[in-house]
Design an enzyme around this catalytic site. Structure first.
Site, PDB file in Angstrom:
ATOM      1  N   GLY A  85       0.902  -0.926  -0.396  1.00  0.00           N
ATOM      2  CA  GLY A  85       0.097   0.132   0.005  1.00  0.00           C
ATOM      3  C   GLY A  85       1.429   0.953   0.509  1.00  0.00           C
ATOM      4  O   GLY A  85       0.925   1.430  -0.679  1.00  0.00           O
ATOM      5  N   SER A 111       6.166  -4.893  -0.888  1.00  0.00           N
ATOM      6  CA  SER A 111       6.470  -4.028  -1.085  1.00  0.00           C
ATOM      7  C   SER A 111       6.227  -3.155  -0.260  1.00  0.00           C
ATOM      8  O   SER A 111       7.005  -2.530   0.896  1.00  0.00           O
ATOM      9  CB  SER A 111       4.537  -3.020  -1.875  1.00  0.00           C
ATOM     10  OG  SER A 111       4.418  -2.430  -2.337  1.00  0.00           O
ATOM     11  N   ALA A 112       4.850  -1.855   0.604  1.00  0.00           N
ATOM     12  CA  ALA A 112       5.498  -0.944   1.706  1.00  0.00           C
ATOM     13  C   ALA A 112       5.715  -2.016   3.343  1.00  0.00           C
ATOM     14  O   ALA A 112       6.207  -1.566   3.340  1.00  0.00           O
ATOM     15  CB  ALA A 112       4.100  -0.870   2.152  1.00  0.00           C
ATOM     16  N   HIS A 140       9.346  -3.576  -6.423  1.00  0.00           N
ATOM     17  CA  HIS A 140       8.680  -3.244  -7.732  1.00  0.00           C
ATOM     18  C   HIS A 140      10.228  -2.456  -8.889  1.00  0.00           C
ATOM     19  O   HIS A 140       9.485  -1.948  -9.924  1.00  0.00           O
ATOM     20  CB  HIS A 140       7.672  -2.281  -7.199  1.00  0.00           C
ATOM     21  CG  HIS A 140       6.825  -2.553  -6.670  1.00  0.00           C
ATOM     22  ND1 HIS A 140       5.932  -3.758  -6.984  1.00  0.00           N
ATOM     23  CD2 HIS A 140       6.019  -2.109  -5.794  1.00  0.00           C
ATOM     24  CE1 HIS A 140       4.742  -4.250  -5.714  1.00  0.00           C
ATOM     25  NE2 HIS A 140       5.024  -3.139  -4.750  1.00  0.00           N
ATOM     26  N   GLU A 148       9.307  -7.697  -9.580  1.00  0.00           N
ATOM     27  CA  GLU A 148       7.985  -8.344  -9.935  1.00  0.00           C
ATOM     28  C   GLU A 148       8.441  -9.711  -9.978  1.00  0.00           C
ATOM     29  O   GLU A 148       9.144 -10.626 -10.151  1.00  0.00           O
ATOM     30  CB  GLU A 148       7.443  -7.944 -10.377  1.00  0.00           C
ATOM     31  CG  GLU A 148       6.956  -6.792 -10.517  1.00  0.00           C
ATOM     32  CD  GLU A 148       6.324  -5.918  -9.263  1.00  0.00           C
ATOM     33  OE1 GLU A 148       5.825  -6.493  -8.531  1.00  0.00           O
ATOM     34  OE2 GLU A 148       6.020  -4.836  -8.870  1.00  0.00           O
TER      35      GLU A 148
END
Length: 204
Positions: free
Chosen positions: A62, A94-95, A131, A166
């Site tokens: 997020g 991710s975050a 990413h 990714e």
């Protein structure tokens, strides 16, 4: 997560546009496939106590700035760091991988909220850029991802950055770091040419 884990404490604060109940239900279905039930931190009356009792911790993707702000506001930084350093498994995507680093200064996210500090959990001694991509957008005159990371290193020459493409992940246990997935990662250090690192054990 290991055979001893049958419950994971989920940290949903990075997601901004989806209600936490809805997000927890969705993520919980994936953990059910692993035979693990999900307990979401947003539903806990005492978040710090929940962290101190957690068998494992999972932190979603997020917005990294929103995630870290909420972790600071709830007093979760030191308890979470302490639990993971004591051996509690940590999964972050991710975050959630950004906040595992010493700071969140290599996130790709827009700073939609103000932070009391960029300092994060420091579970690993290097920075992650999730990413990571080599792609360039046609007619885009801005910096590439590599150039932005090199800007960071110009001002923080003692740091190391791992660009994770990714579908790849890092597994960290004690001092052993392994890259999993189908792609190489890119290692950035100040004053050196970027290095491609194949899946398998890494020296960082």
């Amino acid at each position: 997560l290991g055979d001893a884990v049958d419950e994971v404490l989920f940290v949903p604060y990075a997601v901004v546009r989806i209600p936490h109940d809805e997000l927890a239900a969705s993520v919980g279905r994936w953990f059910e496939h692993l035979g693990v039930r999900l307990r979401s931190l947003h539903a806990e009356a005492d978040p710090v106590a929940a962290v101190q009792e957690a068998q494992a911790i999972a932190v979603s993707g997020g917005n990294t700035f929103q995630l870290l702000r909420e972790m600071h506001a709830r007093g979760l930084i030191d308890p979470m760091r302490g639990r993971v350093r004591a051996g509690v498994p940590y999964v972050g995507w991710s975050a959630g991988s950004n906040v595992a680093c010493p700071s969140v200064r290599t996130t790709n996210d827009m700073p939609i909220v103000e932070l009391p500090s960029f300092d994060a959990l420091g579970l690993v001694p290097f920075q992650i850029n999730p990413h990571f991509t080599d792609a360039t957008i046609p007619n885009h005159g801005g910096e590439t991802r590599s150039e932005r990371i090199e800007e960071f290193l110009a001002l923080n020459p003692d740091a190391t950055v791992v660009g994770l493409r990714e579908g790849t992940w890092l597994s960290v246990e004690d001092d052993t770091v392994r890259l999993g997935g189908p792609h190489a990662a890119r290692l950035f250090r100040a004053g050196r040419a970027p290095q491609e690192m194949a899946p398998g054990p890494l020296t960082i």
